[in-house]
Structures are given as structure tokens and as C-alpha cells.
Write a protein that holds these residues in place. Structure first.
Motif, PDB file in Angstrom:
ATOM      1  N   GLN A  29       0.818  -1.199   0.000  1.00  0.00           N
ATOM      2  CA  GLN A  29       0.000   0.000   0.000  1.00  0.00           C
ATOM      3  C   GLN A  29       0.861   1.262   0.000  1.00  0.00           C
ATOM      4  O   GLN A  29       2.046   1.234   0.315  1.00  0.00           O
ATOM      5  CB  GLN A  29      -0.902   0.019   1.235  1.00  0.00           C
ATOM      6  N   ARG A  30       0.218   2.350  -0.343  1.00  0.00           N
ATOM      7  CA  ARG A  30       0.799   3.676  -0.153  1.00  0.00           C
ATOM      8  C   ARG A  30       0.067   4.329   1.015  1.00  0.00           C
ATOM      9  O   ARG A  30      -1.165   4.391   1.027  1.00  0.00           O
ATOM     10  CB  ARG A  30       0.637   4.531  -1.410  1.00  0.00           C
ATOM     11  N   SER A  31       0.800   4.828   2.000  1.00  0.00           N
ATOM     12  CA  SER A  31       0.174   5.447   3.162  1.00  0.00           C
ATOM     13  C   SER A  31       1.137   6.464   3.759  1.00  0.00           C
ATOM     14  O   SER A  31       2.255   6.657   3.264  1.00  0.00           O
ATOM     15  CB  SER A  31      -0.195   4.380   4.205  1.00  0.00           C
ATOM     16  N   HIS A  32       0.710   7.109   4.852  1.00  0.00           N
ATOM     17  CA  HIS A  32       1.541   8.130   5.484  1.00  0.00           C
ATOM     18  C   HIS A  32       2.825   7.539   6.052  1.00  0.00           C
ATOM     19  O   HIS A  32       3.827   8.246   6.208  1.00  0.00           O
ATOM     20  CB  HIS A  32       0.755   8.852   6.585  1.00  0.00           C
ATOM     21  N   SER A  33       2.822   6.246   6.377  1.00  0.00           N
ATOM     22  CA  SER A  33       4.014   5.632   6.961  1.00  0.00           C
ATOM     23  C   SER A  33       4.699   4.660   6.010  1.00  0.00           C
ATOM     24  O   SER A  33       5.643   3.977   6.413  1.00  0.00           O
ATOM     25  CB  SER A  33       3.635   4.894   8.253  1.00  0.00           C
ATOM     26  N   GLN A  34       4.257   4.609   4.771  1.00  0.00           N
ATOM     27  CA  GLN A  34       4.776   3.609   3.838  1.00  0.00           C
ATOM     28  C   GLN A  34       4.759   4.165   2.423  1.00  0.00           C
ATOM     29  O   GLN A  34       3.701   4.497   1.893  1.00  0.00           O
ATOM     30  CB  GLN A  34       3.906   2.346   3.941  1.00  0.00           C
ATOM     31  N   ARG A  35       5.922   4.264   1.804  1.00  0.00           N
ATOM     32  CA  ARG A  35       6.022   4.770   0.437  1.00  0.00           C
ATOM     33  C   ARG A  35       6.402   3.629  -0.495  1.00  0.00           C
ATOM     34  O   ARG A  35       7.428   2.984  -0.308  1.00  0.00           O
ATOM     35  CB  ARG A  35       7.058   5.888   0.337  1.00  0.00           C
ATOM     36  N   LEU A  36       5.562   3.389  -1.483  1.00  0.00           N
ATOM     37  CA  LEU A  36       5.854   2.359  -2.467  1.00  0.00           C
ATOM     38  C   LEU A  36       6.825   2.928  -3.494  1.00  0.00           C
ATOM     39  O   LEU A  36       6.464   3.786  -4.300  1.00  0.00           O
ATOM     40  CB  LEU A  36       4.570   1.879  -3.141  1.00  0.00           C
ATOM     41  N   VAL A  37       8.057   2.471  -3.475  1.00  0.00           N
ATOM     42  CA  VAL A  37       9.087   2.962  -4.384  1.00  0.00           C
ATOM     43  C   VAL A  37       8.960   2.282  -5.737  1.00  0.00           C
ATOM     44  O   VAL A  37       9.019   2.918  -6.788  1.00  0.00           O
ATOM     45  CB  VAL A  37      10.492   2.740  -3.788  1.00  0.00           C
ATOM     46  N   SER A  38       8.773   0.960  -5.731  1.00  0.00           N
ATOM     47  CA  SER A  38       8.633   0.227  -6.981  1.00  0.00           C
ATOM     48  C   SER A  38       7.872  -1.064  -6.739  1.00  0.00           C
ATOM     49  O   SER A  38       7.867  -1.600  -5.629  1.00  0.00           O
ATOM     50  CB  SER A  38      10.001  -0.074  -7.602  1.00  0.00           C
ATOM     51  N   PHE A  39       7.244  -1.547  -7.784  1.00  0.00           N
ATOM     52  CA  PHE A  39       6.523  -2.821  -7.726  1.00  0.00           C
ATOM     53  C   PHE A  39       6.527  -3.444  -9.109  1.00  0.00           C
ATOM     54  O   PHE A  39       6.283  -2.762 -10.101  1.00  0.00           O
ATOM     55  CB  PHE A  39       5.087  -2.612  -7.244  1.00  0.00           C
ATOM     56  N   GLU A  40       6.816  -4.730  -9.167  1.00  0.00           N
ATOM     57  CA  GLU A  40       6.897  -5.431 -10.439  1.00  0.00           C
ATOM     58  C   GLU A  40       6.325  -6.834 -10.298  1.00  0.00           C
ATOM     59  O   GLU A  40       6.567  -7.517  -9.292  1.00  0.00           O
ATOM     60  CB  GLU A  40       8.358  -5.521 -10.893  1.00  0.00           C
ATOM     61  N   LEU A  41       5.550  -7.247 -11.282  1.00  0.00           N
ATOM     62  CA  LEU A  41       5.014  -8.606 -11.342  1.00  0.00           C
ATOM     63  C   LEU A  41       5.517  -9.279 -12.606  1.00  0.00           C
ATOM     64  O   LEU A  41       5.481  -8.682 -13.692  1.00  0.00           O
ATOM     65  CB  LEU A  41       3.479  -8.587 -11.358  1.00  0.00           C
ATOM     66  N   GLU A  42       5.963 -10.518 -12.471  1.00  0.00           N
ATOM     67  CA  GLU A  42       6.372 -11.320 -13.618  1.00  0.00           C
ATOM     68  C   GLU A  42       5.585 -12.627 -13.607  1.00  0.00           C
ATOM     69  O   GLU A  42       5.425 -13.246 -12.548  1.00  0.00           O
ATOM     70  CB  GLU A  42       7.868 -11.611 -13.579  1.00  0.00           C
ATOM     71  N   LEU A  43       5.107 -13.034 -14.766  1.00  0.00           N
ATOM     72  CA  LEU A  43       4.303 -14.239 -14.889  1.00  0.00           C
ATOM     73  C   LEU A  43       4.958 -15.199 -15.872  1.00  0.00           C
ATOM     74  O   LEU A  43       5.451 -14.796 -16.915  1.00  0.00           O
ATOM     75  CB  LEU A  43       2.893 -13.895 -15.385  1.00  0.00           C
ATOM     76  N   ASP A  44       4.938 -16.480 -15.527  1.00  0.00           N
ATOM     77  CA  ASP A  44       5.419 -17.529 -16.417  1.00  0.00           C
ATOM     78  C   ASP A  44       4.446 -18.706 -16.320  1.00  0.00           C
ATOM     79  O   ASP A  44       4.370 -19.330 -15.267  1.00  0.00           O
ATOM     80  CB  ASP A  44       6.821 -17.965 -16.004  1.00  0.00           C
ATOM     81  N   PRO A  45       3.684 -18.990 -17.393  1.00  0.00           N
ATOM     82  CA  PRO A  45       3.692 -18.406 -18.733  1.00  0.00           C
ATOM     83  C   PRO A  45       3.259 -16.927 -18.693  1.00  0.00           C
ATOM     84  O   PRO A  45       2.530 -16.506 -17.801  1.00  0.00           O
ATOM     85  CB  PRO A  45       2.649 -19.241 -19.491  1.00  0.00           C
ATOM     86  N   PRO A  46       3.705 -16.169 -19.696  1.00  0.00           N
ATOM     87  CA  PRO A  46       3.351 -14.746 -19.731  1.00  0.00           C
ATOM     88  C   PRO A  46       1.860 -14.548 -19.978  1.00  0.00           C
ATOM     89  O   PRO A  46       1.209 -15.358 -20.621  1.00  0.00           O
ATOM     90  CB  PRO A  46       4.185 -14.199 -20.893  1.00  0.00           C
ATOM     91  N   ALA A  47       1.329 -13.469 -19.432  1.00  0.00           N
ATOM     92  CA  ALA A  47      -0.085 -13.132 -19.608  1.00  0.00           C
ATOM     93  C   ALA A  47      -0.246 -11.635 -19.438  1.00  0.00           C
ATOM     94  O   ALA A  47       0.604 -10.972 -18.824  1.00  0.00           O
ATOM     95  CB  ALA A  47      -0.958 -13.877 -18.595  1.00  0.00           C
TER      96      ALA A  47
END
Length: 329
Positions: A29-47
């Protein structure tokens, strides 16, 4: 504190299945006490990934793998900068109980005041409360009562994986007196709600530290509880480790209980049995990244011969499997 999370979920099928449809609650989450710097999802098989916000404001990703496959691997990576939450008061005045009974508080937190799914009152829960003298805590201020409840749950249950499952009812852990973070959260939530204190389930991660006495598995996701008090708003309590939620906790999603926010959940077409493997790592990042905050998810195009997605109702006629995510293991 800058933390990096890597969460790998792999389904292995004994024979190829024809299609998989999945939903994911893995983005911090993004909140006053937590900053989301980056997020990445990888799927195999790709979708191709799609996203939406659920009823509680959580980020949910969903995808369809419409071609035969004998393995499905989901890899989530995140970098999160956390801050210590504001100091919690030592105590609140006894009038906080009256404020909790106000129509405004009860109406605004209706969903977190009533039994749901695994977090519900049972005769065994009432017996547990009587055994540990929890009913008398209502004579204290609500904040003190919740602190003592977290301590009581911590002391009453041993942490042991494999005793309960993701779909175990609350009576299972009450009988065994052993379980994991998901079980302890459900017990605490059910008792808080019986007292008239809004309580919600938080799914996420913990940067474990044995020096602090953490008993959580460092290679698993985590769960804890947030309670609402009118004078302080939402405060996090971690009954698994008998601590308040702080900068070592990374929140991904909130709900009424585990069933609202499993890390992953889905259905597949096929007769094959499946095996699940989960790996989680949470570690300190070496240095703060220079790039600005960003979000990246794989948007790999579907194969040219990929089948069209059928109606969801057709999938429900096939074997349905809810993620037995070892959030608690």
C-alpha cells in the motif's frame, strides 16, 4: 527503513491444465508511513495483467492464462520505504468506550464490527475469553484492553506451522493452542469486535529480527490486526510477536479476514492435481534508489494463437482451488 520484498508463488500441475484465471493481492500500500518505491510482477507463462481497486481500496491484479500449461509461476518484487508510526498514547480515558458506541463510528466501520468468515464468535472463543480473564478488560480503557489482548493471544498460543491451514476455522487453533499469524489475527479480531472495537485483518510482510524476539517465519508473508479507536484512528497490533505494527511491517491489503485478501486466489480448468510452493524474502535495501517512485507490471502480449477468455461462470464449473497460501507458514 528501505526494504525489498521478493515473493514467488509456483503452482506445479501433474498434467497440463487448459486455463488458469488468478487474482493477486500483492502490491504494498501507499500510506503516510509507507512509500511504495517500486513494484513489479512477472508471470510464467506470460499473460496480460489487469488491475482494479476492491471494496477496501486494495490494489488487485488479475490475469488469464488461456493456453495449456503444467506450471504457473508468479514473482512479485517491491521496494518500500517505511517510517515509524506516530507514538501511541500510553492510555486513553474511559470515555473512549462511549465514543466507540457512537452512531458515526459504528456506521463508518460497520464491516469491521461484525463477524465474517474465519473471524467470528463461537462457544470455544467465549470459553477462551473466560479462561484468560479477557472479559474483565472492558473495565480498562480500550487501548489498554487491546494491548492486553494482544499479549494474551501471544502467550496462549504456540507458533507452529502445519497445524492449521488457510481455511481452518477459528475453533481449530483454539483447540490446538498452536497456529500461525493468520490464526492469531482471527482470534484477536473476533474478540475486539465482540467488545465493540472495529478490527480489520492486514496482509503483508514483516522484516523479521530475532534480536527483537520475533517468532514469525522470515520466509513467509505475514498478517496482523488494526483496531480503530476514535482518539487515535487505526493502530496496528501484531499478536504473533506481541508488538505494535511499526516500520518493519509492510502492509499490502486490508479486509475483514483472510478470505478477503489472500495473496493469490484463482481457478483452473483441468483434472490434474497441483502442488504449491511459496518463497518470500524481505531484506534491507543497501541504498535508497535515485529514480522516482514507479510502478511496473509485465504487459507481455498473449501468444498469437491464444484462446479467447471464456465466461467466468464456465470456469466455476471446473475444479476451483483457493490459494492455500502459507501466509501463516
Amino acid at each position: 527503513m528501505l526494504l525489498e520484498v521478493r515473493h514467488v508463488t509456483q503452482y506445479q500441475y501433474e498434467a497440463p491444465v487448459r486455463e488458469s484465471v488468478m487474482e493477486l493481492w500483492m502490491q504494498p500500500q501507499r500510506s503516510h508511513s509507507q512509500r511504495l518505491v517500486s513494484f513489479e510482477l512477472e508471470l510464467d507463462p506470460p499473460a496480460k495483467l489487469f488491475s482494479y481497486a476492491d471494496a477496501f481500496g486494495n490494489a488487485v491484479y488479475h490475469f488469464d492464462v488461456p493456453q495449456p500449461h503444467d506450471r504457473l509461476t508468479i514473482t512479485a518484487r517491491a521496494a518500500v520505504e517505511t517510517q515509524p508510526p506516530p507514538p501511541t498514547p500510553e492510555h486513553l480515558d474511559i470515555g473512549e468506550w462511549d465514543r466507540l458506541r457512537s452512531d458515526f463510528v459504528r456506521g463508518d466501520n460497520f464491516e469491521f464490527l461484525h463477524p465474517h468468515g474465519f473471524a467470528r464468535e463461537t462457544p470455544m472463543l467465549h470459553a477462551f475469553m473466560e479462561e484468560h480473564g479477557l472479559n474483565r478488560l472492558r473495565s480498562a480503557c480500550p487501548l489498554t484492553a487491546v494491548r492486553e489482548l494482544s499479549k494474551a493471544v501471544y502467550g496462549a498460543f504456540g507458533y507452529e506451522t502445519g497445524v492449521t491451514r488457510a481455511d481452518s476455522p477459528i475453533d481449530h487453533v483454539l483447540e490446538e493452542r498452536r497456529g500461525v499469524c493468520q490464526d492469531f489475527a482471527h482470534v484477536m479480531i473476533a474478540i475486539c469486535r465482540s467488545w465493540g472495537i472495529p478490527a480489520r485483518y492486514v496482509s503483508g510482510y514483516l522484516f523479521t529480527d530475532r534480536k527483537h524476539g520475533d517468532r514469525s517465519d522470515p520466509d513467509a508473508s505475514h498478517a496482523w490486526v488494526e483496531v480503530f479507536l476514535p482518539s487515535t484512528r487505526w493502530i496496528g497490533f501484531d499478536p504473533t510477536n506481541n508488538i505494535e505494527a511499526g516500520e518493519r511491517h509492510i502492509a499490502c491489503a486490508i479486509g475483514r479476514d483472510y478470505s478477503d485478501v489472500p495473496p493469490s486466489r484463482g481457478v483452473y480448468k483441468g483434472e490434474a492435481e497441483s502442488q504449491l510452493a511459496v518463497g518470500v524474502s524481505v531484506r534491507r535495501a543497501r541504498a535508497a534508489p535515485a529514480e522516482p517512485e514507479f510502478l511496473r507490471v509485465s504487459q507481455t502480449a498473449m501468444p498469437r494463437n491464444g484462446a479467447r477468455r471464456p465466461g467466468f461462470s464456465a470456469l466455476l464449473q471446473e475444479q476451483q482451488r483457493q490459494q492455500q497460501q502459507q501466509q501463516q507458514q
